[in-house]
Design an enzyme around this catalytic site. Sequence first.
Site, PDB file in Angstrom:
ATOM      1  N   TRP A 195       0.827  -1.205   0.000  1.00 14.07           N
ATOM      2  CA  TRP A 195       0.000   0.000   0.000  1.00 14.07           C
ATOM      3  C   TRP A 195       0.860   1.253   0.000  1.00 14.07           C
ATOM      4  CZ3 TRP A 195      -4.495  -0.526  -1.892  1.00 14.07           C
ATOM      5  CH2 TRP A 195      -5.175  -1.736  -1.757  1.00 14.07           C
ATOM      6  N   LYS A 217     -12.223  -1.774   7.660  1.00 20.10           N
ATOM      7  CA  LYS A 217     -11.498  -2.791   8.412  1.00 20.10           C
ATOM      8  C   LYS A 217     -11.831  -2.673   9.897  1.00 20.10           C
ATOM      9  CE  LYS A 217      -8.334  -2.085   4.770  1.00 20.10           C
ATOM     10  NZ  LYS A 217      -8.349  -3.342   4.047  1.00 20.10           N
ATOM     11  N   ASP A 226      -1.081   6.520   6.675  1.00 21.78           N
ATOM     12  CA  ASP A 226      -2.172   5.671   6.204  1.00 21.78           C
ATOM     13  C   ASP A 226      -2.373   4.595   7.270  1.00 21.78           C
ATOM     14  OD1 ASP A 226      -3.874   3.849   5.092  1.00 21.78           O
ATOM     15  OD2 ASP A 226      -2.645   3.414   3.328  1.00 21.78           O
TER      16      ASP A 226
HETATM   17  N1  PMP Z   1      -4.143   1.404   2.510  1.00 24.98           N
HETATM   18  C1  PMP Z   1      -4.175   0.246   3.177  1.00 24.98           C
HETATM   19  C2  PMP Z   1      -3.177   0.021   4.281  1.00 24.98           C
HETATM   20  C3  PMP Z   1      -5.132  -0.715   2.864  1.00 24.98           C
HETATM   21  O1  PMP Z   1      -5.173  -1.876   3.525  1.00 24.98           O
HETATM   22  C4  PMP Z   1      -6.059  -0.455   1.821  1.00 24.98           C
HETATM   23  C5  PMP Z   1      -7.160  -1.416   1.448  1.00 24.98           C
HETATM   24  N2  PMP Z   1      -6.971  -2.727   1.646  1.00 24.98           N
HETATM   25  C6  PMP Z   1      -5.949   0.747   1.132  1.00 24.98           C
HETATM   26  C7  PMP Z   1      -5.000   1.664   1.512  1.00 24.98           C
HETATM   27  C8  PMP Z   1      -6.884   1.079  -0.004  1.00 24.98           C
HETATM   28  O2  PMP Z   1      -8.119   1.349   0.516  1.00 24.98           O
HETATM   29  P1  PMP Z   1      -9.423   1.584  -0.374  1.00 24.98           P
HETATM   30  O3  PMP Z   1      -9.778   0.270  -0.961  1.00 24.98           O
HETATM   31  O4  PMP Z   1     -10.399   2.074   0.644  1.00 24.98           O
HETATM   32  O5  PMP Z   1      -9.085   2.592  -1.394  1.00 24.98           O
END
Ligand code: PMP
Length: 363
Positions: free
Chosen positions: A105, A198, A174
């Site tokens: 991510w 989550k 994040d």
């Molecule tokens: N950052 C992290 C640490 C994530 O786990 C996720 C989703 N699994 C995201 C960003 C992306 O999130 P979204 O699907 O809400 O755009």
Amino acid sequence: MTERKVYNFSAGPATLPVSVLNKAHAEFLDYQNSGMSVMEMSHRSKYYEGIIAGAEAAIRKALNVPNNYKVLFLQGGASLQFTMIPMNFLRNSGKKAGFITTGSWGQKAFKQAKLEGETAVLWDGASEKFTRTPKDSELADSSNLAYVHYTSNETIEGVQFKAEPNVKSDLICDSSSDFMCRPLDVSKYAMIYAGAQKNAGPAGTTIVILREDLLTRIPEKLHVMLDYKTHVENGSMYNTPPCYTIYMVKLVAEWLNGEIGGLDKMEKLNNDKAGLLYNVIDESSGFYKGHAAQENRSTMNVTWRLPSEDLEKKFIDEAKALNMIDLKGHRSVGGLRASIYNAMPREGVEKLALFMNEFRKKN
Ligand code: PMP
């Protein structure tokens, strides 16, 4: 009372507290004698104003958010934040944005920032297959940057910072997959953001906690929906917000403050749950191999491998037959992943730990 038929170890959208689901169920058709479901009411109604204010208040209470921070409910996922952050705070800054990359991510966030301006790699764990977070002494110089971005918990790799990195510029985190899993000193951050799906509720909104003074750095003439000022000035209701999701976020945050008793308690529960699985891994004589380095093991996403892919498939199938679902690791790293967010009850983790021990003995 609704009981769970399965233990859902999905990385997100993820399991929600049963008592929250029951509460939502009880008031689904008629919210507080409004004669309407939250699903159908205007976001400009007094009922809904109470809901969104309540969601903000519960988050502020849980994290003890200082008054000079705004709390926003945005759309577009955490993924849109990968774009909005550099657009608002890197463009026109005359500085570079620093990145500490500890997983998939973080890599995605970095890629979007590069489209907006200059970046500096403070540390990148790719060559070590994203198994750990850096020590502060390993970070490149972080002074005079527009901001430093990092991912407190890498959902795919299961690698979690145990404390925020110590940097010399504004820190942006994040926290999508470990938001409100433990107490946090918000004042150490310029911004924290997290997709709700989550630890904070269902999918559909991203919670942004933003220090007020950052608003003065935003360039003129940004597209209105991509400008944090728009959302601050309109209380996250410039356009129609994801009303029901925010209502659920309110219930989850109230559950955390009430039934659980706050983030100190939540952290203890999370450490205890994660410990059950890591103990099984450590005592398996190498049958189970954890992905993350011991000191960076995530309390939210436990990732591990078995001796072969065939055994991994067998494990997943047998667990599923026992109503433990979504244990397959992310396609990019393989293996297994048990996501045990705040709402996963201890019994679910105990059941998985027991199964892991039995599976090892049989195989
Ligand atoms: N950052 C992290 C640490 C994530 O786990 C996720 C989703 N699994 C995201 C960003 C992306 O999130 P979204 O699907 O809400 O755009």
